[in-house]
Design an enzyme around this catalytic site. Structure first.
Site, PDB file in Angstrom:
ATOM      1  N   ASP A 190       0.826  -1.216   0.000  1.00  0.00           N
ATOM      2  CA  ASP A 190       0.000   0.000   0.000  1.00  0.00           C
ATOM      3  C   ASP A 190       0.862   1.270   0.000  1.00  0.00           C
ATOM      4  O   ASP A 190       0.544   2.251  -0.664  1.00  0.00           O
ATOM      5  CB  ASP A 190      -0.883  -0.026   1.260  1.00  0.00           C
ATOM      6  CG  ASP A 190      -2.265   0.585   1.044  1.00  0.00           C
ATOM      7  OD1 ASP A 190      -2.585   0.938  -0.101  1.00  0.00           O
ATOM      8  OD2 ASP A 190      -3.030   0.700   2.029  1.00  0.00           O
ATOM      9  N   GLY A 212      -7.422   9.868   7.278  1.00  0.00           N
ATOM     10  CA  GLY A 212      -6.021   9.491   7.431  1.00  0.00           C
ATOM     11  C   GLY A 212      -5.090  10.030   6.367  1.00  0.00           C
ATOM     12  O   GLY A 212      -5.501  10.339   5.245  1.00  0.00           O
ATOM     13  N   ALA A 213      -3.810  10.119   6.743  1.00  0.00           N
ATOM     14  CA  ALA A 213      -2.727  10.406   5.791  1.00  0.00           C
ATOM     15  C   ALA A 213      -2.223   9.067   5.236  1.00  0.00           C
ATOM     16  O   ALA A 213      -2.625   8.005   5.702  1.00  0.00           O
ATOM     17  CB  ALA A 213      -1.604  11.149   6.499  1.00  0.00           C
ATOM     18  N   TRP A 214      -1.299   9.133   4.257  1.00  0.00           N
ATOM     19  CA  TRP A 214      -0.874   7.914   3.582  1.00  0.00           C
ATOM     20  C   TRP A 214       0.336   7.242   4.190  1.00  0.00           C
ATOM     21  O   TRP A 214       0.717   6.153   3.771  1.00  0.00           O
ATOM     22  CB  TRP A 214      -0.601   8.194   2.104  1.00  0.00           C
ATOM     23  CG  TRP A 214       0.149   9.484   1.850  1.00  0.00           C
ATOM     24  CD1 TRP A 214      -0.403  10.677   1.479  1.00  0.00           C
ATOM     25  CD2 TRP A 214       1.551   9.722   1.961  1.00  0.00           C
ATOM     26  NE1 TRP A 214       0.574  11.643   1.349  1.00  0.00           N
ATOM     27  CE2 TRP A 214       1.786  11.076   1.632  1.00  0.00           C
ATOM     28  CE3 TRP A 214       2.651   8.914   2.299  1.00  0.00           C
ATOM     29  CZ2 TRP A 214       3.056  11.650   1.637  1.00  0.00           C
ATOM     30  CZ3 TRP A 214       3.913   9.487   2.309  1.00  0.00           C
ATOM     31  CH2 TRP A 214       4.105  10.829   1.978  1.00  0.00           C
ATOM     32  N   ASN A 215       1.004   7.864   5.158  1.00  0.00           N
ATOM     33  CA  ASN A 215       2.286   7.283   5.573  1.00  0.00           C
ATOM     34  C   ASN A 215       2.142   6.102   6.530  1.00  0.00           C
ATOM     35  O   ASN A 215       2.974   5.214   6.540  1.00  0.00           O
ATOM     36  CB  ASN A 215       3.192   8.370   6.165  1.00  0.00           C
ATOM     37  CG  ASN A 215       2.598   9.047   7.363  1.00  0.00           C
ATOM     38  OD1 ASN A 215       1.390   8.991   7.591  1.00  0.00           O
ATOM     39  ND2 ASN A 215       3.427   9.699   8.149  1.00  0.00           N
ATOM     40  N   SER A 236      -6.390   7.742   3.243  1.00  0.00           N
ATOM     41  CA  SER A 236      -5.879   8.541   2.128  1.00  0.00           C
ATOM     42  C   SER A 236      -6.158   7.792   0.828  1.00  0.00           C
ATOM     43  O   SER A 236      -6.050   6.559   0.770  1.00  0.00           O
ATOM     44  CB  SER A 236      -4.371   8.745   2.285  1.00  0.00           C
ATOM     45  OG  SER A 236      -3.832   9.207   1.060  1.00  0.00           O
ATOM     46  N   GLU A 237      -6.468   8.547  -0.204  1.00  0.00           N
ATOM     47  CA  GLU A 237      -6.713   7.932  -1.526  1.00  0.00           C
ATOM     48  C   GLU A 237      -5.459   7.262  -2.069  1.00  0.00           C
ATOM     49  O   GLU A 237      -5.521   6.468  -3.000  1.00  0.00           O
ATOM     50  CB  GLU A 237      -7.227   8.990  -2.511  1.00  0.00           C
ATOM     51  CG  GLU A 237      -6.320  10.191  -2.747  1.00  0.00           C
ATOM     52  CD  GLU A 237      -6.546  11.326  -1.731  1.00  0.00           C
ATOM     53  OE1 GLU A 237      -6.932  11.039  -0.575  1.00  0.00           O
ATOM     54  OE2 GLU A 237      -6.350  12.498  -2.106  1.00  0.00           O
ATOM     55  N   THR A 272      -4.662  21.177   4.740  1.00  0.00           N
ATOM     56  CA  THR A 272      -5.916  20.404   4.858  1.00  0.00           C
ATOM     57  C   THR A 272      -6.524  20.616   6.249  1.00  0.00           C
ATOM     58  O   THR A 272      -7.743  20.759   6.396  1.00  0.00           O
ATOM     59  CB  THR A 272      -5.655  18.904   4.598  1.00  0.00           C
ATOM     60  OG1 THR A 272      -5.046  18.767   3.323  1.00  0.00           O
ATOM     61  CG2 THR A 272      -6.935  18.100   4.631  1.00  0.00           C
ATOM     62  N   GLU A 275      -4.073  16.238  13.781  1.00  0.00           N
ATOM     63  CA  GLU A 275      -2.679  15.749  13.832  1.00  0.00           C
ATOM     64  C   GLU A 275      -2.023  16.183  12.528  1.00  0.00           C
ATOM     65  O   GLU A 275      -2.227  15.556  11.485  1.00  0.00           O
ATOM     66  CB  GLU A 275      -2.669  14.219  13.957  1.00  0.00           C
ATOM     67  CG  GLU A 275      -3.139  13.700  15.300  1.00  0.00           C
ATOM     68  CD  GLU A 275      -2.129  13.944  16.408  1.00  0.00           C
ATOM     69  OE1 GLU A 275      -1.017  14.422  16.134  1.00  0.00           O
ATOM     70  OE2 GLU A 275      -2.478  13.670  17.567  1.00  0.00           O
ATOM     71  N   GLY A 320       1.248  18.584  10.296  1.00  0.00           N
ATOM     72  CA  GLY A 320       2.646  18.443   9.902  1.00  0.00           C
ATOM     73  C   GLY A 320       3.636  19.053  10.886  1.00  0.00           C
ATOM     74  O   GLY A 320       3.267  19.581  11.949  1.00  0.00           O
ATOM     75  N   CYS A 322       5.608  12.459  10.153  1.00  0.00           N
ATOM     76  CA  CYS A 322       5.236  13.812  10.579  1.00  0.00           C
ATOM     77  C   CYS A 322       6.185  14.401  11.619  1.00  0.00           C
ATOM     78  O   CYS A 322       6.485  15.582  11.608  1.00  0.00           O
ATOM     79  CB  CYS A 322       3.832  13.785  11.145  1.00  0.00           C
ATOM     80  SG  CYS A 322       3.642  12.555  12.449  1.00  0.00           S
ATOM     81  N   GLU A 324      -3.420  12.234  20.588  1.00  0.00           N
ATOM     82  CA  GLU A 324      -3.749  10.827  20.383  1.00  0.00           C
ATOM     83  C   GLU A 324      -2.966  10.026  21.413  1.00  0.00           C
ATOM     84  O   GLU A 324      -2.022  10.516  22.023  1.00  0.00           O
ATOM     85  CB  GLU A 324      -3.377  10.394  18.958  1.00  0.00           C
ATOM     86  CG  GLU A 324      -4.258  11.112  17.941  1.00  0.00           C
ATOM     87  CD  GLU A 324      -4.285  10.505  16.549  1.00  0.00           C
ATOM     88  OE1 GLU A 324      -3.210  10.196  16.026  1.00  0.00           O
ATOM     89  OE2 GLU A 324      -5.399  10.373  15.997  1.00  0.00           O
TER      90      GLU A 324
END
Ligand SMILES: NC(=O)c1ccc[n+]([C@@H]2O[C@H](COP(=O)([O-])OP(=O)(O)OC[C@H]3O[C@@H](n4cnc5c(N)ncnc54)[C@H](O)[C@@H]3O)[C@@H](O)[C@H]2O)c1
Ligand SMILES: NCCCC=O
Length: 486
Positions: A94, A150-153, A178-179, A232, A250, A252, A284, A460
């Protein structure tokens, strides 16, 4: 490549759902550019289905005895650990992150969150406040339907860090990954149902930013938790404010890592490596501004370069690989542009700076080290979100603190020194939500995690997250007669 095509683009009410009317999302393996799965962005009908079922499931879930809710979460943790190998492989496909990382940092850290919150679900209670006769008791109530974006990382970790405390408090969650990394959260949704969570309690809707925006403003939604960039975050925070919704942001960072002249250089170099090149720099909290005392700057840089040269760049599914590709070609192009900016700003390129030889296919990029960086350079001020380290030098403690704080961000910070008094004195003055003394980037679930300044709102992990997924009701109980003026 193993077949990773999910049975549907979304997971709602306990089952996979597809609506091919939605815009196509191609899931690309970052090491080869191969499309490994094809999904569709959620349509308004899919979003409505997800929110309706979450609303229904939340009531059922909140009515269960807390100890039963906790048991479900702990079962999720067990399944995540049992399936760690398969889930890590999926996370690698992914995201492109090396399997040697995903085996220890993704499903396992998600499992830690599920285990932690499963263990404390039954102790999420109110308090009793004596008033000298009359008294007040408080009830900690769920918020209702929470949206996680969510972010992608870290697709698995982010989905777990948001859903575990949300569900422990009695909420339901609709999660939009994330897309760029749509696969992992779907597996988590399957596991929740397998572990006994009511259908609809944790739904996943895949989609682009417009799907996130539709979720944030929906009247069925009570809270939004975003992991993403500051731009965002600004939009999502503002949209959530329209409906006075609770938020966690959450965002950058451009965090400082300060290495004093008395530090253990070998440990400080290890930390700088972890703070810049782990996950190919896509973290991040990375300490991308490495402030090194002038007396040791040369020795530090020499050892750093020497060790970074030994990093194994390769296929992320190969267990020997230390550095995999970046998540997308677009992200890599952005990082390459920053490297050119660094050079043109006059920073000295000590290592890397381009696409590694033999890795022209896929989104590979060399771990890159600049020295001679000054605070005004864009590579020192802006979040790059790639494997680019900037070394800056300083000569006094006061100067290091002032310059470390001279940023709009405030996610994290690290200090390396063998003077423990100095370590505490310095972190007390650093404007950051998470600080490390003689360590970097470790984020155990037991410790609250989040940012100050532009890096975010809320926390978190740990008990701190419970504050952000519940609200307090005060109940005044009178034991005496009611006094009135007439
Ligand atoms: N603080 C943390 O815990 C943390 C963790 C990981 C990543 N990050 C940050 O995330 C950023 C990288 O991730 P990214 O590129 O995926 O971030 P991004 O901001 O581009 O996207 C994040 C998510 O928001 C969605 N989104 C985009 N526009 C939206 C809108 N108008 N309304 C609702 N949702 C919308 C995206 O589809 C995606 O799911 C970096 O800045 C990084 O520092 C922060
Ligand atoms: N392990 C923490 C990652 C959070 C940010 O990317």
């Amino acid at each position: 490549m193993k077949d990773v095509q999910p049975k549907g683009s979304h997971f709602i009410d306990g089952a996979y759902v597809e609506d091919t009317a939605g815009r196509v999302i191609n899931c690309v393996y970052a090491a080869t550019g191969e499309v490994v799965a094809k999904l569709h962005s959620a349509t308004p009908a899919v979003i409505a289905q997800a929110l309706d079922s979450a609303k229904r499931a939340q009531k059922e879930w909140a009515a269960l005895p807390p100890v039963e809710r906790g048991r479900v979460l702990r079962r999720v943790a067990d399944i995540l650990r049992e399936r760690n190998e398969a889930l890590s492989e999926l996370e690698t496909i992914d995201t492109g992150k090396p399997i040697q990382e995903t085996l220890v940092a993704d499903a396992t850290s998600g499992a830690d969150a599920l285990e932690y919150y499963g263990g404390i679900t039954a102790s999420i209670t109110g308090e009793s406040v004596p008033l000298g006769g009359d008294f007040v008791y408080t009830i900690r109530e769920p918020l209702g339907v929470c949206v996680g974006i969510g972010a992608w990382n870290y697709p698995t970790q982010i989905a777990c860090w948001k859903s575990a405390p949300a569900l422990a408090c009695g909420n339901a969650m609709v999660f939009k990954p994330s897309e760029m990394t749509p696969l992992c959260a779907l597996k988590l949704a399957e596991i929740y149902v397998e572990a006994g969570a009511p259908a609809g309690l944790f739904n996943v809707v895949n989609g682009y930013g417009d799907v996130g925006a539709a979720l944030v403003t929906d009247s069925r939604v009570d809270k939004v938790s975003l992991t993403g960039s500051v731009p965002t975050g600004r939009k999502v925070y503002a949209a959530a404010a329209e409906g006075i919704r609770h938020v966690t942001m959450e965002l950058g960072g451009k965090s400082p890592l300060i290495v004093f002249e008395d530090a253990d250089i070998e440990n400080a170099v290890s930390a700088a490596i972890n703070a810049n090149f782990y996950s190919t720099g896509q973290i991040c909290s990375n300490g991308t501004r490495v402030f090194v005392h002038a007396d040791i700057a040369e020795a530090f840089a020499a050892r750093l370069v020497e060790r970074t040269k030994t990093a194994v760049i390769g296929d992320p599914l190969d267990p020997e690989t230390n550095i995999g590709p970046m998540v997308t070609d677009t992200q890599r192009a952005k990082v390459l542009e920053y490297i050119e900016i660094g050079k043109s700003e006059g920073a000295k390129l000590l290592l890397g700076g381009g696409i590694p030889a033999g890795f022209e296919t896929g989104n590979y990029i060399e771990p890159t080290i600049f020295s001679g960086v000054t605070d005004d350079m864009r590579i020192a001020a802006e979040e790059i979100f790639g494997p680019v380290m900037a070394i800056l030098t300083f000569t006094s403690e006061e100067e290091a603190i002032t310059r470390a704080n001279a940023t709009e961000f405030g996610l994290a910070a690290g200090v390396f020194t063998n003077d423990i008094k100095r370590g505490h004195r310095v972190v007390a003055q650093l404007e950051a939500g998470t600080c490390w003394i003689n360590q970097y980037n470790l984020t155990p679930v037991e410790a609250p995690f989040g940012g100050v300044k532009m890096s975010g709102v809320g926390r978190e992990n740990a008990r701190a997250a419970l504050e952000h997924y519940s609200q307090i009701k005060s109940v005044y109980v009178a034991l005496s007669d009611v006094e009135s003026a007439f």
